[in-house]
Design an enzyme around this catalytic site. Structure first.
Site, PDB file in Angstrom:
ATOM      1  N   SER A   1       0.829  -1.199   0.000  1.00  0.00           N
ATOM      2  CA  SER A   1       0.000   0.000   0.000  1.00  0.00           C
ATOM      3  C   SER A   1       0.870   1.258   0.000  1.00  0.00           C
ATOM      4  CB  SER A   1      -0.961  -0.053   1.192  1.00  0.00           C
ATOM      5  OG  SER A   1      -2.006   0.879   1.051  1.00  0.00           O
TER       6      SER A   1
ATOM      7  N   ASP B   1     -10.070  -5.752  -3.336  1.00  0.00           N
ATOM      8  CA  ASP B   1      -9.510  -4.668  -2.523  1.00  0.00           C
ATOM      9  C   ASP B   1     -10.415  -3.444  -2.659  1.00  0.00           C
ATOM     10  OD1 ASP B   1      -7.947  -2.489  -1.564  1.00  0.00           O
ATOM     11  OD2 ASP B   1      -6.095  -3.546  -2.071  1.00  0.00           O
TER      12      ASP B   1
ATOM     13  N   HIS C   1      -7.286  -6.136   0.889  1.00  0.00           N
ATOM     14  CA  HIS C   1      -6.107  -5.292   1.126  1.00  0.00           C
ATOM     15  C   HIS C   1      -5.315  -5.729   2.369  1.00  0.00           C
ATOM     16  CE1 HIS C   1      -4.028  -1.568   0.022  1.00  0.00           C
ATOM     17  NE2 HIS C   1      -4.020  -1.186   1.288  1.00  0.00           N
TER      18      HIS C   1
END
Length: 291
Positions: A158, A235, A268
């Site tokens: 991320s 995600d 995620h």
């Protein structure tokens, strides 16, 4: 061990050791923690007959994380031990400076350093780019003779995936390979990036582009090792925050080798990371051996 580093904890795992350390960072102006996973006991490699130098693989974590999340949740140590690669896991921002507003939101300030060098006076200590690229490697080289910091690769998740991609592209001479899980691939065009860049860097969009992988891959296209990215199809941040297709398009235009893998059903979280972490460790171990 140099005087600059204090060991906080040690725990054996897959034949090696998770070790947590503390030091004072001159770059950030505060004490910082970081983890190292040594594939075998650090004391073992001091034996002159069996001296082994481990290449290093830096992991950059995402928003809200510390140096602990990856060590506790990823399961990366099994593959790292098998491949003989040391994992280096820094924190995600300065800590303990008590800057007004640093803890007001989860996506800015504490745990949200975005791996850049802030130019705004209020956030002048937020220099995670220099910390990761300059200070930490020198600290490792000075204090851990069993590490070969000249053989280094970098990856992250991320915000940390953003950090890994941008740091790699701007320092192709320092890192053998890069990979990322669900990276913020085009931060100048997403809310997380725009919030961070506005506050850390002010309004000059050319400054923003220096920390945007989609722009940097056009500027530094001389990538020899394939960039590996895994992205979960479920995600929730995919379409508005992560924007991997923008990065993919830029790589295609620059003939930059990219393996972008969309993984059906994955989100995620660290469950996603743990599922594919072995592929990433192998990706880097191969590059570290070949180069």
């Amino acid at each position: 061990m140099g005087d600059a580093v204090t060991e906080l904890s040690s725990s054996k795992m897959f034949g090696g050791y998770n070790k947590r350390y503390k030091h004072y960072s001159n770059t950030l102006g505060c004490s910082m923690n970081f983890h190292i996973y040594f594939p075998t006991s650090p004391s073992d490699s001091h034996d002159s007959k069996t001296k082994v130098l481990f290449p290093v693989l830096y992991w950059l974590s995402g928003l809200t994380c510390t140096d602990e999340n990856f060590i506790f949740k990823s399961g990366a140590q099994r593959a790292a031990s098998q491949q003989g690669v040391a994992l280096i896991v820094p924190d995600t921002s300065p800590r303990g400076l008590n800057i007004d507003g640093e803890a007001d939101s989860w996506d800015f300030g504490l745990g949200a350093g975005f791996y850049l060098n802030a130019t705004q006076e209020k956030w002048k200590n937020w220099r995670m780019y220099d910390y990761v690229v300059k200070e930490l490697p020198k600290l490792l080289s000075d204090n851990f003779p069993q590490l070969d910091t000249s053989k280094a690769s970098i990856f992250g998740h991320s915000m940390g995936g953003h950090g890994a991609l941008t740091i790699y592209l701007k320092n192709l001479d320092k890192y053998k390979s890069v990979s990322a899980f669900a990276p913020i691939a085009n931060p100048t065009n997403c809310p997380w990036g725009q919030k961070a860049f506005t506050n850390y860097l002010c309004g000059n969009k050319s400054d923003w582009e220096e920390y945007d992988a989609t722009h940097l891959v056009k500027k530094y296209p001389n990538v020899s090792t394939t960039i590996l990215i895994d992205q979960g199809e479920d995600d929730k941040f995919l379409s508005d925050q992560l924007l991997p297709h923008k990065f993919e398009e830029a790589c295609k235009n620059g003939n930059v080798p990219l393996s972008l893998r969309f993984q059906p059903g994955y989100d995620h979280s660290y469950n996603f990371i743990a599922t594919f972490i072995d592929d990433h460790i192998q990706h880097h171990a191969q590059a570290l051996r070949l180069n």
